[in-house]
Design an enzyme around this catalytic site. Structure first.
Site, PDB file in Angstrom:
ATOM      1  CD  GLU A  43     -32.215  79.979 106.093  1.00 47.43           C
ATOM      2  OE1 GLU A  43     -32.818  79.236 105.298  1.00 47.43           O
ATOM      3  OE2 GLU A  43     -31.988  81.179 105.857  1.00 47.43           O
ATOM      4  CE1 TYR A 125     -30.724  77.859 101.301  1.00 44.67           C
ATOM      5  CE2 TYR A 125     -32.019  76.945 103.115  1.00 44.67           C
ATOM      6  CZ  TYR A 125     -31.591  78.023 102.372  1.00 44.67           C
ATOM      7  OH  TYR A 125     -32.008  79.278 102.698  1.00 44.67           O
ATOM      8  CG  ASP A 143     -33.406  79.709  98.461  1.00 47.74           C
ATOM      9  OD1 ASP A 143     -32.981  80.154  97.364  1.00 47.74           O
ATOM     10  OD2 ASP A 143     -34.072  80.400  99.242  1.00 47.74           O
ATOM     11  CB  CYS A 195     -35.507  86.983  89.755  1.00 46.32           C
ATOM     12  SG  CYS A 195     -35.156  85.924  88.346  1.00 46.32           S
ATOM     13  CB  CYS A 205     -33.381  92.737  87.641  1.00 43.98           C
ATOM     14  SG  CYS A 205     -32.193  91.498  88.183  1.00 43.98           S
TER      15      CYS A 205
HETATM   16  S1  SF4 Z   1     -32.864  90.218  84.588  1.00 40.02           S
HETATM   17 FE1  SF4 Z   1     -33.017  89.802  86.773  1.00 40.02          FE
HETATM   18  S2  SF4 Z   1     -35.235  89.534  87.097  1.00 40.02           S
HETATM   19 FE2  SF4 Z   1     -34.863  89.320  84.901  1.00 40.02          FE
HETATM   20  S3  SF4 Z   1     -34.593  87.135  84.608  1.00 40.02           S
HETATM   21 FE3  SF4 Z   1     -32.566  88.018  84.848  1.00 40.02          FE
HETATM   22  S4  SF4 Z   1     -32.101  87.778  87.031  1.00 40.02           S
HETATM   23 FE4  SF4 Z   1     -34.305  87.514  86.777  1.00 40.02          FE
END
Ligand code: SF4
Length: 352
Positions: A43, A125, A143, A195, A205
């Site tokens: 970390e 963090y 983070d 993401c 996602c």
């Molecule tokens: S759906 Fe998932 S990948 Fe798309 S912006 Fe939202 S959190 Fe991010």
């Protein structure tokens, strides 16, 4: 946690069980927690640095210093040299200070987030990450990856850095009591692989059903950032003094920029707030080219001055050492001076 927050945690952990990145400092999802020493070391290394860049450094550190006691007993110069290239050298000094403190407690890291926070170099963090990942404590770990995911999930409209309070609060609402370490690592992995800053892969996602940014079809708008201030530019000189196949290197003072690192002698550019002290070269000094380097708060043009005289005694009177050019890569020079050395050797035709 309300029902929808539980849904987020459940969906994310289910995704992590299948897609967790395999990293040398990690335990597999759902398995016993890894050695706190390895979690803490990774970390600290990962602050401001990519996973790809950290892997080889991590392997070398745990090979040479397999426990916190071994690291605490290491020679400071060797640790600084092993750290060379990772940047943000205050981290390495704090690493050693922290290792000594933990070794003094019998080699055991505290499990409590607040006690971890009191150790040298552990900010909010890192303390939260170690508490969650190494000890399974429920801690809110945020983070840059988590910041991005959460700001999208909740469509946080306020710009960074002011939005951090709201992002932390939102992260708190979705952090589960069970598997807190896996949850933190799952968020990091989601941010790193799905993401992503550009072109997030929302179709893959696990959180897409709950994501407000996706609902508004504008995930890349988040996190909102305040306009950047222009980064000031500085200039300075480094001195290349070569004799009989060796170059004169010094050790920088322990405090301050690149503190404690081996380096080329220079004109003190790092101590000048906004100076651009590059008076013309005179006498036996010849221009050897310019290295451009970016630090967090300023850019630097480092002008290389090459000594072409034959009176070395006054130049090498203060503390330093002649370092053989054919093993310059082993000197542990920080990136700025490693670039300057490459430039000097290329100009002299000593490397390709
Ligand atoms: S759906 Fe998932 S990948 Fe798309 S912006 Fe939202 S959190 Fe991010």
């Amino acid at each position: 946690m309300d029902a929808s927050s539980q849904d987020v945690a459940r969906a994310l952990l289910g995704w992590y069980d299948v897609h967790a990145r395999d990293l040398p400092w990690r335990a597999r999802p759902g398995c016993a927690a890894p050695d706190p020493y390895r979690v803490w070391l990774s970390e600290v290394m990962l602050q401001q640095t990519t996973v790809a860049a950290v892997k080889s450094y991590f392997a070398e550190f745990v090979r040479r210093w397999p426990s916190v006691e071994a690291l605490a007993a290491a020679d400071e110069g060797e640790v600084m040299a092993a750290w060379a290239g990772l940047g943000y050298y205050a981290r390495a000094r704090n690493l050693l200070a922290c290792a000594k403190e933990v070794a003094g407690r019998g080699g055991t890291f505290p499990a409590d987030e607040l006690e971890l926070r009191a150790l040298p170099g552990l900010g909010a963090y890192t303390a939260a990450a170690v508490a969650a990942i190494a000890f399974g404590q429920r801690a809110v770990v945020v983070d840059a990856n988590v910041e991005r995911v959460v700001s999208r999930l909740f469509a946080v409209a306020a710009p960074l850095p002011g939005a951090r309070v709201a992002i932390r609060r939102h992260t708190d609402t979705i952090t589960p009591s069970e598997r807190a370490g896996d949850f933190a690592q799952a968020m990091m992995d989601l941010g790193a692989t799905i993401c992503t800053p550009r072109a997030p892969r929302c179709l893959l996602c696990p959180l897409s059903a709950s994501c407000l940014a996706r609902l508004h079809a504008e995930p890349e708008q988040f996190p909102v950032k305040a306009p950047k201030k222009a980064r000031p530019q500085r200039a300075g000189k480094a001195f290349w003094i070569e004799r009989d196949g060796a170059v004169w290197l010094v050790r920088r003072p322990g405090k301050g920029m690149l503190g404690g690192m081996r380096a080329l002698p220079d004109d003190g550019w790092s101590a000048r707030a906004n100076g651009n002290g590059t008076p013309p070269l005179m006498g036996p000094w010849q221009p050897g080219g310019v290295v451009a380097h970016g630090f967090t708060h300023f850019g630097l043009d480092l002008h290389l001055a090459v000594y072409e005289g034959d009176d070395w005694s006054s130049l090498t009177a203060s503390e330093g050492e002649w370092w053989p050019l054919d093993s310059i890569d082993d000197a542990g020079l920080p990136t700025l001076f490693a670039k300057a050395a490459r430039l000097a050797l290329a100009e002299a035709g000593e490397v390709g």
